[in-house]
Design an enzyme around this catalytic site. Sequence first.
Site, mmCIF file in Angstrom:
data_model
loop_
_atom_site.group_PDB
_atom_site.id
_atom_site.type_symbol
_atom_site.label_atom_id
_atom_site.label_comp_id
_atom_site.label_asym_id
_atom_site.label_seq_id
_atom_site.Cartn_x
_atom_site.Cartn_y
_atom_site.Cartn_z
ATOM 1 N N GLN A 1 0.860 -1.199 0.000
ATOM 2 C CA GLN A 1 0.000 0.000 0.000
ATOM 3 C C GLN A 1 0.889 1.241 0.000
ATOM 4 O OE1 GLN A 1 -2.072 -1.644 3.447
ATOM 5 N NE2 GLN A 1 -4.050 -1.240 2.468
ATOM 6 N N ASP B 1 -11.125 6.830 4.349
ATOM 7 C CA ASP B 1 -10.341 5.817 5.049
ATOM 8 C C ASP B 1 -8.992 6.384 5.505
ATOM 9 O OD1 ASP B 1 -9.773 2.907 5.618
ATOM 10 O OD2 ASP B 1 -8.165 3.299 4.186
ATOM 11 N N GLU C 1 -12.812 8.432 9.062
ATOM 12 C CA GLU C 1 -12.354 7.210 9.736
ATOM 13 C C GLU C 1 -11.048 7.554 10.451
ATOM 14 O OE1 GLU C 1 -10.354 3.222 10.264
ATOM 15 O OE2 GLU C 1 -9.750 4.532 8.626
ATOM 16 N N ARG D 1 -7.662 -9.991 12.312
ATOM 17 C CA ARG D 1 -8.910 -9.237 12.172
ATOM 18 C C ARG D 1 -9.942 -10.072 11.408
ATOM 19 N NH1 ARG D 1 -7.019 -3.715 9.487
ATOM 20 N NH2 ARG D 1 -5.808 -5.225 8.297
HETATM 21 C C1 GLC Z 1 -8.572 1.564 7.632
HETATM 22 C C2 GLC Z 1 -9.366 0.290 7.414
HETATM 23 C C3 GLC Z 1 -8.473 -0.882 7.667
HETATM 24 C C4 GLC Z 1 -7.303 -0.838 6.730
HETATM 25 C C5 GLC Z 1 -6.586 0.517 6.822
HETATM 26 C C6 GLC Z 1 -5.632 0.706 5.691
HETATM 27 O O1 GLC Z 1 -8.173 1.714 8.928
HETATM 28 O O2 GLC Z 1 -10.482 0.281 8.259
HETATM 29 O O3 GLC Z 1 -9.159 -2.109 7.529
HETATM 30 O O4 GLC Z 1 -6.397 -1.851 7.049
HETATM 31 O O5 GLC Z 1 -7.492 1.591 6.756
HETATM 32 O O6 GLC Z 1 -6.324 0.982 4.512
#
Ligand code: GLC
Length: 646
Positions: free
Chosen positions: A249, A281, A323, A517
């Site tokens: 990522q 996110d 979030e 998770r």
């Molecule tokens: C947010 C999502 C989580 C993910 C992270 C990276 O916290 O809820 O599941 O791993 O972002 O995208």
Amino acid sequence: MNQTSLHRMLASNKPDNPEKANLKELFDLRLSTNLSIIQNLFLSLYPEATLQNSFPLLLELLPELYKKRPENLKIQDLRRLKHANWYQSEKMVGMQLYVDHFNKNLKGLETKIGYFEKLGVNLLHIMPVTTRPKGENDGGYAVNSYTQVDKKYGSKADLLNLTKKLRSKNMHLMMDFVVNHTSDEFPWAKKAMAGDKKYQDYYYTYPDRKLPDEFESSLPEVFPQTSPGNFTFNTKMNRWVMTVFNDYQWDLNYTNPMVFMDMLTNLVELANLGVDVIRFDALAFLWKKLGTNSQNLPEAHSLVTLFRMCLQVVAPGVVLLAEAIVSPQEIIKYFGEGINKGNECEIAYNATLMALLWNSIATKKTHLLYKNLMNLPSKPIEGTWINYIRCHDDIGLSFDDRYIYEVGWDASSHRKFLLDYYCQKLDWSPAMGQVFMYNPKNGDGRITGSAASLLGLEKGLDQNDEELIKLAVNKILMLHAIILSYGGIPMIYAGDEIGTLNDYSYLKNKDLKEDNRWANRPKQDWKTVAGLDKIDTPQTQIFHSLKKLIRIRRNTPVFADINNLLLHPTPNAHIFMFERRNNSDEDVLVICNFDEKLHMIDTAGVASKGYVAGGKLKDLVLGESITLKSSLLEINPYQILWLSKS
Ligand code: GLC
């Protein structure tokens, strides 16, 4: 006055029929209303921008994006501006789900709309469904595209059909905008790997370790066990790239204005599919700065505000959810602060309430919960919470140490106690959770597991222990009743409505087994659902009671969130009491007992709030009138009362 109120005011002056409105004129009006804020934010983030001509590019982009918004959504936007508090209504009840785990794919999901209607759910949060790398992909949070649906879930046409169907039923859809990073297979990442300098600048890439090492000296680790460090060496590019989450990522480089503009385009394309709530996110991580932990930085807030101010011009009926699972004092800032109060996100996760409810279950006490909640600055009147118990992620214990000390506990021992309580280190604890990402360097750890397993249902069923099962069911219902009455959108995690236990099948999958998770990302148990009206089990009891609670919430206007929450600390450390007050006969006093023992509440305190008229109260939960025999009101273990003045 913040921009939301301003837009609502301007909309209220317009003729009543949005179908006949001059859409272009209204777009221009919104643009001129937000223009100076957009310009100030843009230039504060990109001081060189005028020189590089990128601000004029943004001004060209906004009308282009608006042109692409479908006409029916433009009209819906206008309607939403007129009924501006739709997302704060008592009618809103959400459910979060994985499309494939729920019912195969998007078409399959559509066939289950009746199930949501039966339960009373009218907002669906579907987890990522766009293309992603095969193998590890963080449950789709490593995106190969922002709008192209992965074959596994169906097609874009299926998604459009779903949003259309939901709209026709006055239901809402929430989807993620993975704003902080893309996968390493995203077209920009591929171009960067192929040596394209322009796209190397879309990410934080470096030829050597000099800057990565400087960053590392102050950056924490998000996944210390599976993805330690914050940079990954890419052999194709021969450069280091910032990867704060997993190594696949790549963090987007928002110091580059072109990244902002291209991501704004992606955001609007997502909104144009008919999405009503967009979950930003991991937005706390958006801006990186040497010498800081690169979380919650002022520039990250400016950036989110800039996204929001632009979206408000193009698609004013769409709302943003923050979030930000960070400390209580930081979460509140995502509604916007200072002159931008109310200009950032309309909704934020109430991670503070969530984490502290788990704390209260483990300790059977509510003083830490009160302390944190009482000390939170107020949110803006147009803002609301997502109140939740569980979601697809771990439970972090990110509440403030100082309050833990203030209630007389040692912060690190207390956190250790919580991890031990939930993660099977204490024989007497009913919880069956697991430790997530324990970091031996600082003792930090988080908790995973399904609500039912964490609350003792798994152990109770395993041991055939009737008492444990009963307590677990009551705890599950009490926590849900809290989120249904607290103020905000209650978001039920799919499966919790039927007490779904941990799913251990992830251990057999090589791409998932390192990430526990997945214990709380089970397949929907349709067999149990089929028996809902036929058999009496703990699972069916949970469903029917929850369904009833939802119906009551949806018929109780005082549960709409208009900042009408009053916390009422009590001398009894096991009781949590709050009130939803509109100063009318509809006011509701909520009282819950976090202890395994029956408790007495002296109604003298309750009476002073006007809840005792001739010794009579009505409990909406049981639908019963309570006639007080003495001044003491009894509350059973894990009972919740919704008291109205009868
Ligand atoms: C947010 C999502 C989580 C993910 C992270 C990276 O916290 O809820 O599941 O791993 O972002 O995208």
